[in-house]
Design an enzyme around this catalytic site. Structure first.
Site, short mmCIF file in Angstrom:
data_model
loop_
_atom_site.label_atom_id
_atom_site.label_comp_id
_atom_site.label_asym_id
_atom_site.label_seq_id
_atom_site.Cartn_x
_atom_site.Cartn_y
_atom_site.Cartn_z
N CYS A 198 22.66 -20.85 -69.16
CA CYS A 198 23.56 -21.09 -70.43
C CYS A 198 23.72 -22.91 -70.53
CB CYS A 198 24.13 -20.19 -71.51
SG CYS A 198 23.66 -18.92 -71.35
N GLY A 254 27.53 -17.07 -68.17
CA GLY A 254 27.35 -16.24 -67.17
C GLY A 254 27.19 -14.99 -67.65
N LYS A 264 16.95 -24.41 -65.80
CA LYS A 264 17.26 -24.78 -64.41
C LYS A 264 18.08 -24.38 -64.29
CE LYS A 264 16.20 -28.74 -63.13
NZ LYS A 264 15.18 -28.58 -62.37
N TRP A 322 20.21 -18.53 -72.75
CA TRP A 322 19.44 -18.25 -72.19
C TRP A 322 19.56 -16.34 -71.72
CZ3 TRP A 322 18.22 -15.08 -67.71
CH2 TRP A 322 17.66 -14.69 -66.95
N ARG A 367 18.80 -25.88 -69.55
CA ARG A 367 20.24 -24.17 -69.78
C ARG A 367 19.18 -22.95 -69.85
NH1 ARG A 367 24.07 -26.10 -66.00
NH2 ARG A 367 25.24 -24.02 -66.51
C1 F6R Z 1 10.98 -24.82 -59.33
C2 F6R Z 1 13.22 -24.53 -59.45
C3 F6R Z 1 13.38 -23.31 -59.01
C4 F6R Z 1 14.41 -23.63 -58.25
C5 F6R Z 1 15.58 -22.29 -57.72
C6 F6R Z 1 16.97 -22.87 -57.03
O1 F6R Z 1 10.39 -25.18 -60.11
O2 F6R Z 1 13.41 -25.34 -59.83
O3 F6R Z 1 12.49 -22.37 -58.67
O4 F6R Z 1 14.46 -24.25 -57.09
O5 F6R Z 1 15.79 -22.12 -59.41
O6 F6R Z 1 17.03 -23.54 -57.91
P1 F6R Z 1 17.97 -24.34 -57.32
O7 F6R Z 1 17.75 -26.09 -56.41
O8 F6R Z 1 19.55 -25.46 -58.47
O9 F6R Z 1 19.29 -23.41 -56.35
#
Ligand code: F6R
Length: 611
Positions: free
Chosen positions: A2, A105, A606, A78, A27
């Site tokens: 979100c 959250g 993301k 989300w 997000r």
């Molecule tokens: C895949 C992807 C996710 C992130 C995972 C961890 O392309 O982006 O698998 O790698 O959610 O996210 P971070 O790196 O932000 O902890």
């Protein structure tokens, strides 16, 4: 997940909010909404909410125009609790309609609180956990919004970033955070809250990274920050260094494509900044050279793509420094009583620095006495703040949901760490170190070569885009590359894809092979090349369609496979930096060909700030 953005100032709130939401859409993008206090008070907070993407919200506001307003909050969702629909979209309000909130959250004890509030006459409209916050603030409200928010927070369990407005306070925006990220933007006669910097970059570069358990009261000309006990604090104002074009597509069809093309520069900048006269500087790591030399074992915790980077890191560090490395999915680590103590170095890897599981893993490790260093992209993120040392990748904002440049930047940092550790432990001889650094410095140029071949890779991807199932195989240091290739493809094209260590193929996955499967094999020149060719022959004799990623000049591989994508020759240890690029490109072009939403694939967001 979100995204939230809020505005208070002399200007119009809505354009700022809608523009900010678009930048936060990565997000979460299943529903959205905006809540505004009208400049001409008419006894109501104006709400517009809808399911779907921000474009739907814009359409709704066009059809149901909103009045002038210089105070508002907004949200892109989300879904966690409750379906993605209009009723569950934020903002949520109390029964009087005088208080509205946006929340990022999870409120873990919302059911208990909701039951209590229902008994006190509160009526709930949505299925969300978030709505309880609006009712709770209302319950405690006695003409002081800040005091009511602080009191309500005392009852909440979980993670939250909140934006709160009230009709009784038409010039006040209250914000608070525990666990979920929230920043404050300082403007001229206007101030902002947002989940992330890109949302406000168009308006200001001066930001406060709100700390956990802090609350802020924003008015047009002022921002006050408090601890939850009411004590006022003097926040640090940072200046964001990246430019607005870093968060725009810049002529590319998708953010993912842009971010793939940014990789040579990201690596070049990191190598220039970190390599000084053939010595590696790991400024920020929070360890002295003596402490680095004393490292006995490392446990990597990370999720998704970052986890795959950690798997490559294991090969790098064990090979260069002979230090044993364990790699754990952060979501598993925290629930399995990990053997970690003050002698363990935890290496957390995360693009966002906000991944709930990774944060929980490092908190658990720290409780057990371990030191934590992190490889992270987002400056000032929770992970960065909670680590003993931080190695920023400085890859710039990554907006495409599928991680590309953040991954290769993480790999590059792991090579630098491996070399530093190897040298400190005298496992890596000075001449080898010099050669490796020289080879590493060549990588950005080699990237350019692979990217220049994009039309041919796109052709191969499109020619294989009809397959309903993909297998990705690699060996040794390119086994994680196979996992990453499969992850990229499934997340943006929804094609079932599995990554496997090629040597494991005979133990099960070979049953999948027939003329309806495509198999991507990393078969670059290495000690295991011959073994990979045997795997390829096994697939070929079962009619599998093979795409090989091979070393430039390897003509003989062509007779065994349907398509060959060449990567330039480099030191074998460095090949994962190169071989992942065709993987990203295959996934990208297949996704485009199949008409999928490359940058915002379904069901994903993301940063995964919930468990
Ligand atoms: C895949 C992807 C996710 C992130 C995972 C961890 O392309 O982006 O698998 O790698 O959610 O996210 P971070 O790196 O932000 O902890």
């Amino acid at each position: 997940m979100c995204g939230i953005i809020g505005y208070v100032g002399k200007g119009q709130a809505y354009p700022v909010l809608i523009g900010g939401l678009k930048r936060l859409e990565y997000r979460g993008y299943d529903s959205s909404g905006v809540g505004l206090i009208p400049s001409m008070l008419n006894g109501k907070i104006v709400l517009r909410k809808t399911d779907g993407k921000i474009a739907n919200l814009e359409k709704l506001v066009k059809s149901q125009p909103i009045p002038e307003s210089s105070l508002g909050i907004s949200h892109t969702r989300w879904a966690t609790h409750g379906a993605p629909n209009k009723v569950n979209a934020h903002p949520h309000s109390d029964n009087t309609g005088r208080i509205s909130i946006v929340h990022n959250g999870i409120i873990e004890n919302y059911e208990l609180l909701r039951d209590k509030l229902k008994k006190r006459g509160h009526k709930f409209k949505s299925e969300t956990d978030s709505e309880v916050v609006a009712h709770l603030i209302s319950e405690y409200y006695k003409n002081d919004l800040k005091a009511a928010v602080i009191r309500a927070i005392k009852d909440l369990k979980g993670a939250f970033a909140l934006g709160v407005i009230s009709l009784d306070h038409p010039d006040e925006l209250v914000a608070a955070r525990v666990g979920s990220p929230l920043i404050i933007g300082i403007g001229k006669s206007e101030n902002y809250i947002a989940s992330d910097v890109p949302a406000i970059l168009e308006h200001t570069k001066r930001v406060i990274y709100l700390k956990d358990e802090e609350l802020a009261v924003l008015t047009t000309d002022n921002v006050d920050v408090f601890k939850f006990n009411g004590q006022k604090v003097r926040p640090k104002i940072d200046r964001v260094t990246f430019k607005l074009d870093a968060v725009a597509k810049g002529g590319y069809a998708h953010f993912m494509l842009k971010e793939m093309h940014e990789q040579p520069d990201v690596l070049k900048q990191m190598l220039n900044a970190r390599i000084k006269k053939d010595a590696i500087s790991l400024e920020g790591i929070g360890l002295t050279d003596k402490q680095i030399k004393a490292i006995k074992n490392i446990t990597v915790v990370a999720c998704g793509t970052a986890y795959h980077a950690g798997m490559v890191g294991k090969y790098i560090i064990e090979s260069l420094a002979s230090v044993p490395v364990t790699v754990d999915a952060a979501s598993e680590f925290r629930y399995r009583n990990p053997i970690v103590d003050k002698n363990t170095l935890i290496l957390a890897i995360s693009q966002s620095g906000e991944t709930a599981d990774t944060l929980a893993a490092i908190r658990e490790a720290r409780k057990r006495g371990a030191k934590v260093i992190s490889i992270c992209n987002v400056i000032g993120s929770s992970l960065a703040r909670e680590s003993d040392g931080i190695l920023y990748t400085h890859a710039g904002p990554e907006i495409g949901v599928a991680s590309t440049k953040a991954y290769t930047a993480q790999l590059c940092m792991l090579y630098l760490l491996g070399i530093k550790l190897g040298a400190a432990k005298q496992h890596l001889k000075p001449a080898e170190m010099k050669r490796l650094i020289k080879d590493l410095k060549q990588v950005p140029k080699l990237y350019e070569k692979i990217l220049a071949n994009k039309n041919s890779i796109a052709r191969i991807a499109k020619a294989n885009s009809h397959f309903g199932c993909f297998l990705f195989l690699g060996r040794n240091i390119n086994f994680p590359t196979a996992l990453e290739g499969a992850l990229k493809l499934k997340e943006i094209s929804y094609i079932p894809a599995e990554g496997y260590a090629a040597g494991e193929m005979k133990h099960g996955p070979i049953a999948l092979i027939d003329e309806y499967r495509a198999v991507v094999c990393v078969a670059t020149q290495s000690d295991t090349y011959e073994k990979m060719i045997s795997n390829i022959q096994e697939i070929s004799s079962r009619k599998g369609n093979i795409i090989a990623i091979a070393t430039e000049g390897d003509k003989s591989i062509r007779k065994h496979v349907h398509h060959t994508i060449y990567v330039p020759k480099t030191n074998n240890l460095l090949t994962p930096l190169l071989t992942v690029l065709p993987m990203q490109m295959i996934a990208y072009y297949i996704s485009v060909k199949r008409g999928c939403d490359v940058d915002q694939p379904r069901n994903l967001a993301k940063s995964v700030t919930v468990e």
